[in-house]
Design a protein around this motif. Sequence first.
Motif, short mmCIF file in Angstrom:
data_model
loop_
_atom_site.label_atom_id
_atom_site.label_comp_id
_atom_site.label_asym_id
_atom_site.label_seq_id
_atom_site.Cartn_x
_atom_site.Cartn_y
_atom_site.Cartn_z
N ARG A 176 8.29 56.25 -20.84
CA ARG A 176 6.89 56.14 -21.25
C ARG A 176 6.76 54.72 -21.78
O ARG A 176 7.22 54.43 -22.88
CB ARG A 176 6.57 57.17 -22.33
N GLY A 177 6.21 53.84 -20.97
CA GLY A 177 6.24 52.42 -21.31
C GLY A 177 7.68 51.95 -21.22
O GLY A 177 8.33 52.12 -20.19
N SER A 178 8.20 51.40 -22.30
CA SER A 178 9.60 50.95 -22.30
C SER A 178 10.53 51.97 -22.94
O SER A 178 11.74 51.77 -22.99
CB SER A 178 9.72 49.62 -23.04
N ASP A 179 9.98 53.09 -23.45
CA ASP A 179 10.78 54.08 -24.15
C ASP A 179 11.26 55.21 -23.22
O ASP A 179 10.46 55.81 -22.52
CB ASP A 179 9.98 54.70 -25.30
N PRO A 180 12.56 55.50 -23.23
CA PRO A 180 13.10 56.58 -22.37
C PRO A 180 12.95 57.94 -23.02
O PRO A 180 13.88 58.48 -23.60
CB PRO A 180 14.57 56.18 -22.23
N PHE A 181 11.75 58.53 -22.96
CA PHE A 181 11.48 59.79 -23.64
C PHE A 181 11.75 61.02 -22.79
O PHE A 181 11.95 62.10 -23.30
CB PHE A 181 10.02 59.88 -24.09
N ASN A 182 11.68 60.90 -21.48
CA ASN A 182 11.65 62.07 -20.60
C ASN A 182 12.90 62.22 -19.75
O ASN A 182 13.38 61.25 -19.18
CB ASN A 182 10.45 62.00 -19.65
N ILE A 183 13.36 63.45 -19.64
CA ILE A 183 14.39 63.82 -18.67
C ILE A 183 13.66 64.60 -17.59
O ILE A 183 12.96 65.57 -17.88
CB ILE A 183 15.51 64.66 -19.30
N SER A 184 13.81 64.17 -16.34
CA SER A 184 13.12 64.79 -15.22
C SER A 184 14.13 65.45 -14.28
O SER A 184 15.15 64.85 -13.93
CB SER A 184 12.34 63.71 -14.45
N VAL A 185 13.84 66.67 -13.87
CA VAL A 185 14.64 67.39 -12.88
C VAL A 185 13.69 67.66 -11.71
O VAL A 185 12.74 68.44 -11.86
CB VAL A 185 15.21 68.71 -13.43
N ALA A 186 13.93 66.99 -10.57
CA ALA A 186 13.01 67.13 -9.44
C ALA A 186 13.70 67.44 -8.12
O ALA A 186 13.05 67.86 -7.17
CB ALA A 186 12.17 65.86 -9.29
N ARG A 187 15.00 67.26 -8.04
CA ARG A 187 15.70 67.56 -6.78
C ARG A 187 15.66 69.04 -6.51
O ARG A 187 15.84 69.86 -7.42
CB ARG A 187 17.13 67.07 -6.84
N ARG A 188 15.42 69.39 -5.25
CA ARG A 188 15.19 70.79 -4.86
C ARG A 188 16.29 71.73 -5.36
O ARG A 188 16.01 72.77 -5.95
CB ARG A 188 15.05 70.88 -3.34
N ALA A 189 17.56 71.38 -5.13
CA ALA A 189 18.67 72.26 -5.53
C ALA A 189 18.74 72.41 -7.05
O ALA A 189 19.02 73.50 -7.57
CB ALA A 189 19.99 71.72 -4.99
N SER A 190 18.47 71.33 -7.77
CA SER A 190 18.51 71.39 -9.24
C SER A 190 17.34 72.18 -9.79
O SER A 190 17.49 72.93 -10.76
CB SER A 190 18.53 69.97 -9.81
N VAL A 191 16.16 72.04 -9.19
CA VAL A 191 15.00 72.83 -9.61
C VAL A 191 15.28 74.32 -9.37
O VAL A 191 14.97 75.17 -10.20
CB VAL A 191 13.70 72.38 -8.90
N ALA A 192 15.93 74.63 -8.24
CA ALA A 192 16.28 76.03 -7.95
C ALA A 192 17.24 76.58 -9.01
O ALA A 192 17.10 77.72 -9.46
CB ALA A 192 16.89 76.15 -6.55
N LEU A 193 18.21 75.77 -9.42
CA LEU A 193 19.13 76.19 -10.50
C LEU A 193 18.35 76.43 -11.79
O LEU A 193 18.57 77.43 -12.48
CB LEU A 193 20.18 75.10 -10.75
N MET A 194 17.46 75.51 -12.11
CA MET A 194 16.66 75.65 -13.33
C MET A 194 15.78 76.90 -13.25
O MET A 194 15.66 77.64 -14.22
CB MET A 194 15.79 74.40 -13.54
N ASP A 195 15.16 77.14 -12.09
CA ASP A 195 14.34 78.34 -11.93
C ASP A 195 15.15 79.60 -12.14
O ASP A 195 14.68 80.56 -12.74
CB ASP A 195 13.68 78.36 -10.55
N ALA A 196 16.38 79.60 -11.64
CA ALA A 196 17.24 80.79 -11.76
C ALA A 196 17.70 81.03 -13.19
O ALA A 196 17.87 82.18 -13.61
CB ALA A 196 18.45 80.64 -10.84
N HIS A 197 17.88 79.97 -13.98
CA HIS A 197 18.48 80.12 -15.31
C HIS A 197 17.52 79.86 -16.48
O HIS A 197 17.77 80.32 -17.58
CB HIS A 197 19.68 79.18 -15.46
N VAL A 198 16.48 79.08 -16.24
CA VAL A 198 15.57 78.72 -17.33
C VAL A 198 14.26 79.48 -17.22
O VAL A 198 13.85 80.17 -18.13
CB VAL A 198 15.32 77.20 -17.37
N GLY A 199 13.60 79.34 -16.10
CA GLY A 199 12.36 80.07 -15.87
C GLY A 199 11.20 79.55 -16.70
O GLY A 199 11.31 78.60 -17.45
N PRO A 200 10.05 80.21 -16.56
CA PRO A 200 8.83 79.75 -17.22
C PRO A 200 8.84 80.03 -18.72
O PRO A 200 9.55 80.90 -19.20
CB PRO A 200 7.73 80.57 -16.53
N LYS A 201 8.02 79.26 -19.43
CA LYS A 201 7.80 79.51 -20.85
C LYS A 201 6.79 80.63 -21.00
O LYS A 201 5.91 80.79 -20.17
CB LYS A 201 7.25 78.24 -21.51
#
Length: 143
Positions: free
Chosen positions: A117-142
Amino acid sequence: MPSVKRRQKQGCAEVKSYSQHWPCMFPQHGPGKKHERRIVLEPWQQEIVDAYPWEFIRGLFHSDGCRITNWTTRLVGGERKRYEYPRYFFTNKSDDIRKLHSDTLDKVGVEWKMTRRGSDPFNISVARRASVALMDAHVGPKF
């Protein structure tokens, strides 16, 4: 002796506890802003995270993260096409908390990138299909 109160609410159970000994359980707690003080897990806490990495990741995403549908456009055969894909974001100003999170993502095989965000590294992004699938399987929606 801690005081514990539990109340059933729609979709969840509300639990409150009061004790002078909470700082023993959560030594990271202290005065000031989290991102301005050192956040390090005690060895016994790291053992728990190592044993239950997905629960740790889920808790972090459910407190300071989100799952969104991202979109982009591409020119295909001279025509603009819109593409949508799911993506997870985790946002925290604390370098230490982001490092605990990214180290745990690495351990479970989730590919991630740091976005700024500007020059500050605030965000971790997970966007790769296989990684999103892992996250969907283990984390799920809020909820």
